[in-house]
Design a protein around this motif. Structure first.
Motif, PDB file in Angstrom:
ATOM      1  N   VAL A 146      -5.824   1.837   5.353  1.00 56.99           N
ATOM      2  CA  VAL A 146      -4.679   0.923   5.292  1.00 56.99           C
ATOM      3  C   VAL A 146      -5.008  -0.387   5.998  1.00 56.99           C
ATOM      4  O   VAL A 146      -4.733  -1.483   5.485  1.00 56.99           O
ATOM      5  CB  VAL A 146      -3.422   1.566   5.914  1.00 56.99           C
ATOM      6  N   ILE A 183      -7.333  -2.596   3.870  1.00 57.74           N
ATOM      7  CA  ILE A 183      -6.649  -3.186   2.719  1.00 57.74           C
ATOM      8  C   ILE A 183      -5.756  -4.340   3.158  1.00 57.74           C
ATOM      9  O   ILE A 183      -5.714  -5.398   2.525  1.00 57.74           O
ATOM     10  CB  ILE A 183      -5.837  -2.114   1.972  1.00 57.74           C
ATOM     11  N   VAL A 224       0.836  -1.206   0.000  1.00 58.85           N
ATOM     12  CA  VAL A 224       0.000   0.000   0.000  1.00 58.85           C
ATOM     13  C   VAL A 224       0.869   1.253   0.000  1.00 58.85           C
ATOM     14  O   VAL A 224       1.758   1.410   0.846  1.00 58.85           O
ATOM     15  CB  VAL A 224      -0.930   0.031   1.229  1.00 58.85           C
ATOM     16  N   THR A 242     -10.641   4.583  -1.719  1.00 57.18           N
ATOM     17  CA  THR A 242      -9.201   4.847  -1.752  1.00 57.18           C
ATOM     18  C   THR A 242      -8.874   6.340  -1.676  1.00 57.18           C
ATOM     19  O   THR A 242      -7.705   6.720  -1.728  1.00 57.18           O
ATOM     20  CB  THR A 242      -8.557   4.232  -3.014  1.00 57.18           C
TER      21      THR A 242
END
Length: 233
Positions: free
Chosen positions: A155, A158, A78, A146
């Motif tokens: 974060v 994800i 990420v 996003t």
């Protein structure tokens, strides 16, 4: 010429690509196929879902995200466009955080991550990278979560196994739902979470059957049509 083992030939003989399988039967067949390993990981289980939408109508573009309860079986890299809360973002799993340094890396072709997230203030700068990020499907977008103010939460989601999905020009959603070495109940749970999310994001103007067909495959394997009644959503 591609070599196909005798074992794989025998398994493929039992697969009818035009048949509709129960999820359990299909997953057994997919797991029986010889598994290829890529850099110490197993093949992905990929899903294609045909939707009853008219993509030519902007209001029928289906795009969102969902956290799969059993993850994806891989580490998602990420990148975060932000100059705020850098230490906290890195501590919760972000691989690179910054604005100028990230912009320069992307502009120079150094794209070593799977997902980009951004705070709203950085989007004007990121828009300049559209020709690079757009074709790769990496452009941050508020619709799939996003682009957000709470980047730490983004974060974490994800890293837990959030997938971003979008119907293509044919009205088909393609994404992964895990690895072929997952137990079948974990793959099924991920699929049901995805179907529930897609159902919740049905466009109001979409008429008739919304979720029309679903097929599963491995990265290197054949696609099998699955009976939608195999799932609860």
């Amino acid at each position: 010429m591609v070599f196909v083992s005798k074992k794989k030939k025998n398994i493929l003989k039992n697969i009818n690509k035009n048949s509709v399988y129960s999820f359990n039967d299909a997953y057994i067949l997919l797991q029986m196929l010889p598994m290829a390993k890529f850099k110490n990981t197993f093949e992905s289980v990929d899903i294609a879902i045909n939707l009853g939408v008219d993509i030519k109508k902007p209001e029928q573009n289906v795009r969102s995200s969902v956290v799969l309860p059993n993850g994806l079986g891989k580490n998602i890299r990420v990148a975060v466009f932000s100059d705020s809360d850098k230490d906290n973002l890195l501590n919760c799993g972000a691989d690179i955080v910054g604005v100028d340094v990230l912009f320069d890396n992307i502009n120079n072709g150094n794209i070593n991550f799977d997902v980009i997230i951004s705070d709203p203030d950085s989007m004007k700068l990121i828009s300049k990278l559209g020709p690079i990020l757009g074709p790769r499907g990496l452009m941050p977008n508020p619709k799939d979560g996003t682009v957000a103010k709470d980047l730490v939460s983004c974060v974490k989601k994800i890293k837990l196994g959030q997938v971003m999905y979008k119907a293509d020009k044919y009205g088909i959603i393609h994404t992964s739902v895990g690895k072929i070495n997952f137990e079948k109940d974990k793959i099924k749970g991920n699929i049901e979470a995805l179907l529930n999310s897609i159902k919740k994001n049905k466009p109001a103007s979409s008429k008739g059957i919304y979720i029309k067909k679903l097929s599963l495959s491995t990265t290197m394997g054949p696609g099998l049509f699955i009976d939608l009644s195999s799932f609860i959503y």
